[in-house]
Motif scaffolding. Structure first.
Motif, short mmCIF file in Angstrom:
data_model
loop_
_atom_site.label_atom_id
_atom_site.label_comp_id
_atom_site.label_asym_id
_atom_site.label_seq_id
_atom_site.Cartn_x
_atom_site.Cartn_y
_atom_site.Cartn_z
N SER A 31 0.84 -1.20 0.00
CA SER A 31 0.00 0.00 0.00
C SER A 31 0.88 1.25 0.00
O SER A 31 1.96 1.27 0.58
CB SER A 31 -0.92 0.01 1.22
N VAL A 32 0.39 2.27 -0.66
CA VAL A 32 1.10 3.54 -0.77
C VAL A 32 0.34 4.55 0.06
O VAL A 32 -0.87 4.69 -0.07
CB VAL A 32 1.17 3.98 -2.25
N ARG A 33 1.08 5.28 0.91
CA ARG A 33 0.43 6.28 1.76
C ARG A 33 1.42 7.40 2.00
O ARG A 33 2.61 7.23 1.79
CB ARG A 33 -0.03 5.68 3.09
N PRO A 74 16.57 6.64 -0.69
CA PRO A 74 16.57 5.33 -1.36
C PRO A 74 15.14 4.87 -1.63
O PRO A 74 14.27 5.01 -0.78
CB PRO A 74 17.25 4.39 -0.36
N ALA A 75 14.90 4.35 -2.84
CA ALA A 75 13.55 3.92 -3.21
C ALA A 75 13.61 2.58 -3.92
O ALA A 75 14.52 2.30 -4.69
CB ALA A 75 12.90 4.96 -4.12
N HIS A 76 12.61 1.74 -3.65
CA HIS A 76 12.50 0.43 -4.28
C HIS A 76 11.95 0.57 -5.69
O HIS A 76 11.06 1.40 -5.94
CB HIS A 76 11.57 -0.46 -3.45
N VAL A 77 12.47 -0.21 -6.64
CA VAL A 77 11.98 -0.21 -8.02
C VAL A 77 11.27 -1.53 -8.28
O VAL A 77 11.91 -2.58 -8.26
CB VAL A 77 13.13 -0.02 -9.03
N PRO A 78 9.94 -1.52 -8.51
CA PRO A 78 9.24 -2.77 -8.84
C PRO A 78 9.78 -3.36 -10.15
O PRO A 78 10.22 -2.63 -11.03
CB PRO A 78 7.79 -2.34 -9.00
N GLU A 79 9.70 -4.67 -10.27
CA GLU A 79 10.25 -5.35 -11.44
C GLU A 79 9.50 -5.00 -12.72
O GLU A 79 10.07 -5.13 -13.81
CB GLU A 79 10.21 -6.86 -11.23
N VAL A 80 8.23 -4.57 -12.65
CA VAL A 80 7.47 -4.29 -13.86
C VAL A 80 7.89 -2.98 -14.53
O VAL A 80 7.61 -2.77 -15.70
CB VAL A 80 5.94 -4.27 -13.60
N LEU A 81 8.55 -2.08 -13.79
CA LEU A 81 9.05 -0.86 -14.40
C LEU A 81 10.32 -1.17 -15.17
O LEU A 81 11.11 -2.02 -14.76
CB LEU A 81 9.33 0.21 -13.33
N HIS A 104 10.28 4.06 0.56
CA HIS A 104 9.65 4.66 -0.61
C HIS A 104 9.72 3.68 -1.77
O HIS A 104 10.59 2.81 -1.81
CB HIS A 104 10.35 5.97 -0.99
N VAL A 105 8.80 3.85 -2.73
CA VAL A 105 8.76 3.00 -3.92
C VAL A 105 8.54 3.90 -5.13
O VAL A 105 7.81 4.88 -5.06
CB VAL A 105 7.67 1.91 -3.81
#
Length: 116
Positions: A31-33, A74-81, A104-105
Motif C-alpha cells: 500500500s502507498v500512503r 533510497p527507493a525500491h523499483v518494482p520489477e514491472v518498471l 519509498h517505492v
C-alpha cells in the motif's frame, strides 16, 4: 491496483509465478500512503533500488534569503518498471518500511534523461 495515485499502469509481469508481489504497488499488496515526491535518479548501483535526489529551498530568516538544500532518498523499483538509469526523473511514494533504509517505492517515470 493497490495504488491510489493517478499514474499509468505498467505492463503485466512476465513470469507471474516468480514475481515479487509483496513489494509491488501495482499488482501486489504494497500500500502507498503519505508523501509523493518528485526527484532525479542519481545512483542505480543497488539491485531493485535507486537513490533519488530532490532539491528544495529553505528560507533563512536572518539573511532574508532562500537557501537550496538536497536530500537523497533510497527507493525500491518494482520489477514491472523498465530499468532506470541515472538522470531519469521519477515520482516516488511513501510506503511501509521495506528495509532498514527504504520506505519509498518508485511509482512513475516522468521523463528519461539517461546518462548511462
Amino acid at each position: 491496483m493497490a495504488i491510489g495515485l493517478d499514474v499509468a499502469q505498467p505492463p503485466e509481469p512476465e513470469n507471474p509465478e516468480d514475481y515479487d508481489y509483496e513489494t509491488c504497488p501495482f499488482y501486489g499488496s504494497l500500500s502507498v500512503r503519505g508523501q509523493v515526491i518528485e526527484g532525479q535518479v542519481v545512483s542505480t548501483e543497488m539491485q531493485r533500488t535507486v537513490i533519488v535526489e530532490r532539491e528544495y529551498e529553505v528560507k533563512v530568516p536572518k539573511y532574508d534569503r532562500q537557501m537550496k538544500r538536497r536530500s537523497r532518498i533510497p527507493a525500491h523499483v518494482p520489477e514491472v518498471l523498465e530499468p532506470l538509469s541515472t538522470g531519469d526523473d521519477v515520482k516516488i511514494a511513501e510506503t511501509r518500511p521495506l528495509s532498514k533504509t527504504k520506505s519509498h517505492v518508485v511509482v512513475e517515470v516522468t521523463s528519461e534523461g539517461g546518462e548511462d
